[in-house]
Design an enzyme around this catalytic site. Structure first.
Site, PDB file in Angstrom:
ATOM      1  N   SER A 126      54.356  70.897  15.761  1.00 14.19           N
ATOM      2  CA  SER A 126      53.702  70.560  17.021  1.00 14.19           C
ATOM      3  C   SER A 126      54.559  70.972  18.202  1.00 14.19           C
ATOM      4  O   SER A 126      55.798  70.966  18.126  1.00 14.19           O
ATOM      5  CB  SER A 126      53.490  69.047  17.061  1.00 14.19           C
ATOM      6  N   ALA A 127      53.892  71.255  19.297  1.00 16.55           N
ATOM      7  CA  ALA A 127      54.589  71.547  20.543  1.00 16.55           C
ATOM      8  C   ALA A 127      55.434  70.363  20.991  1.00 16.55           C
ATOM      9  O   ALA A 127      56.307  70.501  21.845  1.00 16.55           O
ATOM     10  CB  ALA A 127      53.583  71.890  21.635  1.00 16.55           C
ATOM     11  N   THR A 128      55.176  69.225  20.389  1.00 19.58           N
ATOM     12  CA  THR A 128      55.929  68.033  20.750  1.00 19.58           C
ATOM     13  C   THR A 128      57.429  68.208  20.480  1.00 19.58           C
ATOM     14  O   THR A 128      58.250  67.543  21.105  1.00 19.58           O
ATOM     15  CB  THR A 128      55.348  66.808  19.995  1.00 19.58           C
ATOM     16  N   TYR A 151      56.520  59.856  15.581  1.00 22.94           N
ATOM     17  CA  TYR A 151      55.638  60.909  15.040  1.00 22.94           C
ATOM     18  C   TYR A 151      56.240  62.289  15.322  1.00 22.94           C
ATOM     19  O   TYR A 151      56.391  63.118  14.432  1.00 22.94           O
ATOM     20  CB  TYR A 151      54.233  60.803  15.660  1.00 22.94           C
ATOM     21  N   LYS A 155      58.030  65.517  12.892  1.00 22.35           N
ATOM     22  CA  LYS A 155      57.746  66.966  12.939  1.00 22.35           C
ATOM     23  C   LYS A 155      59.060  67.748  13.053  1.00 22.35           C
ATOM     24  O   LYS A 155      59.292  68.728  12.341  1.00 22.35           O
ATOM     25  CB  LYS A 155      56.843  67.310  14.125  1.00 22.35           C
ATOM     26  N   ARG A 233      47.796  70.976  29.834  1.00 20.62           N
ATOM     27  CA  ARG A 233      48.063  71.269  28.420  1.00 20.62           C
ATOM     28  C   ARG A 233      47.428  72.596  28.024  1.00 20.62           C
ATOM     29  O   ARG A 233      46.472  73.061  28.645  1.00 20.62           O
ATOM     30  CB  ARG A 233      47.462  70.181  27.506  1.00 20.62           C
ATOM     31  N   ASP A 297      54.313  60.725  28.166  1.00 20.02           N
ATOM     32  CA  ASP A 297      53.618  61.972  28.510  1.00 20.02           C
ATOM     33  C   ASP A 297      54.466  62.835  29.439  1.00 20.02           C
ATOM     34  O   ASP A 297      55.242  62.331  30.243  1.00 20.02           O
ATOM     35  CB  ASP A 297      52.280  61.668  29.209  1.00 20.02           C
TER      36      ASP A 297
HETATM   37  C1  UD1 Z   1      49.542  64.414  21.794  1.00 19.92           C
HETATM   38  C2  UD1 Z   1      50.957  64.274  21.271  1.00 19.92           C
HETATM   39  C3  UD1 Z   1      51.286  65.438  20.412  1.00 19.92           C
HETATM   40  C4  UD1 Z   1      50.296  65.572  19.302  1.00 19.92           C
HETATM   41  C5  UD1 Z   1      48.904  65.704  19.886  1.00 19.92           C
HETATM   42  C6  UD1 Z   1      47.905  65.687  18.776  1.00 19.92           C
HETATM   43  C7  UD1 Z   1      52.256  63.046  22.991  1.00 19.92           C
HETATM   44  C8  UD1 Z   1      53.427  63.107  23.887  1.00 19.92           C
HETATM   45  N1  UD1 Z   1      51.934  64.168  22.349  1.00 19.92           N
HETATM   46  O1  UD1 Z   1      49.520  65.505  22.705  1.00 19.92           O
HETATM   47  O2  UD1 Z   1      52.571  65.247  19.851  1.00 19.92           O
HETATM   48  O3  UD1 Z   1      50.610  66.690  18.512  1.00 19.92           O
HETATM   49  O4  UD1 Z   1      48.625  64.613  20.747  1.00 19.92           O
HETATM   50  O5  UD1 Z   1      46.669  66.062  19.248  1.00 19.92           O
HETATM   51  O6  UD1 Z   1      51.617  62.033  22.871  1.00 19.92           O
HETATM   52  N2  UD1 Z   1      44.871  61.968  28.638  1.00 19.92           N
HETATM   53  C9  UD1 Z   1      44.098  61.242  29.534  1.00 19.92           C
HETATM   54  N3  UD1 Z   1      43.225  60.299  29.044  1.00 19.92           N
HETATM   55  C10 UD1 Z   1      43.093  60.056  27.710  1.00 19.92           C
HETATM   56  C11 UD1 Z   1      43.887  60.784  26.779  1.00 19.92           C
HETATM   57  C12 UD1 Z   1      44.769  61.717  27.295  1.00 19.92           C
HETATM   58  O7  UD1 Z   1      44.180  61.444  30.739  1.00 19.92           O
HETATM   59  O8  UD1 Z   1      42.279  59.178  27.331  1.00 19.92           O
HETATM   60  C13 UD1 Z   1      45.752  63.033  29.149  1.00 19.92           C
HETATM   61  C14 UD1 Z   1      47.207  62.940  28.762  1.00 19.92           C
HETATM   62  O9  UD1 Z   1      47.941  62.207  29.694  1.00 19.92           O
HETATM   63  C15 UD1 Z   1      47.600  64.425  28.707  1.00 19.92           C
HETATM   64  C16 UD1 Z   1      46.326  65.128  28.275  1.00 19.92           C
HETATM   65  O10 UD1 Z   1      45.256  64.237  28.589  1.00 19.92           O
HETATM   66  O11 UD1 Z   1      47.938  64.892  29.989  1.00 19.92           O
HETATM   67  C17 UD1 Z   1      46.265  65.460  26.803  1.00 19.92           C
HETATM   68  O12 UD1 Z   1      46.524  64.281  26.043  1.00 19.92           O
HETATM   69  P1  UD1 Z   1      46.303  64.224  24.463  1.00 19.92           P
HETATM   70  O13 UD1 Z   1      44.974  64.785  24.123  1.00 19.92           O
HETATM   71  O14 UD1 Z   1      46.579  62.809  24.024  1.00 19.92           O
HETATM   72  O15 UD1 Z   1      47.381  65.204  23.873  1.00 19.92           O
HETATM   73  P2  UD1 Z   1      48.967  65.258  24.150  1.00 19.92           P
HETATM   74  O16 UD1 Z   1      49.488  63.999  24.670  1.00 19.92           O
HETATM   75  O17 UD1 Z   1      49.250  66.506  24.929  1.00 19.92           O
END
Ligand code: UD1
Length: 349
Positions: A126-128, A151, A155, A233, A297
């Site tokens: 993952s990019a994580t 998590y 990875k 993202r 985040d």
């Molecule tokens: C997350 C994980 C990543 C994992 C991936 C799996 C973290 C730091 N990273 O990525 O390790 O591989 O999920 O899919 O948690 N957001 C909202 N509202 C929401 C949900 C998300 O605004 O209800 C925003 C988040 O703040 C972020 C973006 O949407 O800016 C994407 O979030 P998300 O889909 O959860 O993915 P990641 O956090 O990038």
């Protein structure tokens, strides 16, 4: 010639899309999954999409004897490992479960592989692992960063374990694929993401708002250092991501070695841009509420996909429109995911 591929976690969201692409490319495909967070209905759907037969074993990667039997019987040429726990928030509450399950199953898998003479593995990373990236766009040379949750650390640790295994045995081929943000679904609407309970990730949440299952989208923070203040993202269509695995297999077959690739589009979209694209796809206005930032985040994360293009001859073809269209199509056709459908009962063993 690589002919038979074992997909660990093959019934899951990403695994099932990988099975489709493997079957489409003529590989014999063996899917192994404990169905902890997935449904065997997806396996039947994969057969429906491809018109081909797939072998499915319901088995747990912690059960070394059972996994050994499967490997002795099937003799796969390579393994695509996408089995594991994957919820960031849950991993903070249950760190031991995450470390135990994700690391032990990977180590047992590698042990079975070397005992049965299968020496090619592609791992879903993952990019994580980049943490808050030191440079944007992120290349594979970008150093790994400080990861904020167990998590993500599993990875990163698994990447290290596989790197060390390769260093000790150069014939053990390893490809680490660092996924950016996979979203969308197969265009048929037959397979897609089926989160349990309240979705943690953005697009599955938007999808449930779009079909009226939830009321409003919660935007986690609008005070980031990004053009509109919301998180940016690199979203990638899950079908493109799955095709990336087929390209990686070909590379592995040709050159072996240890290789790392980012799988993303190279384009960043903000939360608000994704919501706008989804509104276009579903033809409705979607209610949004600005909430505080979600702990852990980061502001911005997108990749430089040039290495995958150069060395794998792979690049993402779908854009955000198709990602939202296919997500909505899946959600409309399966408002309760696979839950409402009969178990497929195609298990072996
Ligand atoms: C997350 C994980 C990543 C994992 C991936 C799996 C973290 C730091 N990273 O990525 O390790 O591989 O999920 O899919 O948690 N957001 C909202 N509202 C929401 C949900 C998300 O605004 O209800 C925003 C988040 O703040 C972020 C973006 O949407 O800016 C994407 O979030 P998300 O889909 O959860 O993915 P990641 O956090 O990038």
């Amino acid at each position: 010639m690589m002919k038979k591929i074992l997909v660990a976690g093959g019934a899951g969201y990403i695994g099932s899309h990988i099975c489709v692409e493997l079957l489409n490319e003529g590989y014999e495909t063996v899917s192994v999954d404990n169905l902890y967070n997935s449904s065997d209905v997806s396996m039947k759907r994969v057969e429906e999409i491809t018109g081909k037969k797939l072998k499915f074993y319901r088995a747990d990667f912690l059960m070394e004897d059972v996994i050994t039997d499967i490997f002795e019987k099937e003799r796969p040429d390579a393994v695509i490992m996408c089995a594991g726990y994957k919820a960031v928030g849950e991993s903070v509450v249950k760190p031991l479960e995450y470390y135990y399950n994700n690391l032990t199953s990977l180590m047992l898998l590698c042990d079975v592989m070397r005992k049965t003479g299968c020496k090619n593995i592609i791992f879903s990373s993952s990019a994580t692992v980049y943490g808050d990236p030191a440079e944007i766009p992120i290349t594979e040379d970008c150093p790994k960063g400080e990861i904020t949750n167990p998590y993500g650390r599993t990875k990163s640790m698994i990447e290290q374990i596989l790197t060390d295994i390769h260093a000790a045995d150069r014939d053990f081929g390893v490809i680490l694929l660092r996924y950016f943000n996979p979203i969308g679904a197969h265009p048929s609407g037959l397979i897609g993401e089926d989160p349990e309970g309240i979705p943690n990730n953005l697009v599955p949440y938007i999808a449930q708002v779009a079909i009226g299952k939830r009321e409003a989208i919660h935007v986690f923070g609008n005070d980031y250092d990004t053009p509109d203040g919301t998180g940016v993202r690199d979203y990638i269509h899950v079908v493109d991501l799955a095709k990336g695995h087929v390209s990686a297999l070909r590379k592995m077959e040709k050159d072996g070695g240890l290789n790392i690739y980012n799988l993303g589009t190279g384009k960043g979209y903000s939360v608000l841009e994704v919501i706008d694209a989804y509104e276009k796809a579903c033809g409705k206005k979607l209610k949004r509420i600005i909430d505080p930032r979600r702990p852990g985040d980061i502001a911005c994360c997108y990749c430089d996909p040039a290495k995958a293009k150069r060395e794998l001859n792979w690049e993402a073809r779908y854009g955000i429109e198709e990602m939202c269209r296919d997500s909505y199509n899946w959600q409309m056709k399966n408002p309760d995911g696979y839950g409402a459908f009969e178990h497929a009962k195609i298990c072996f063993s």
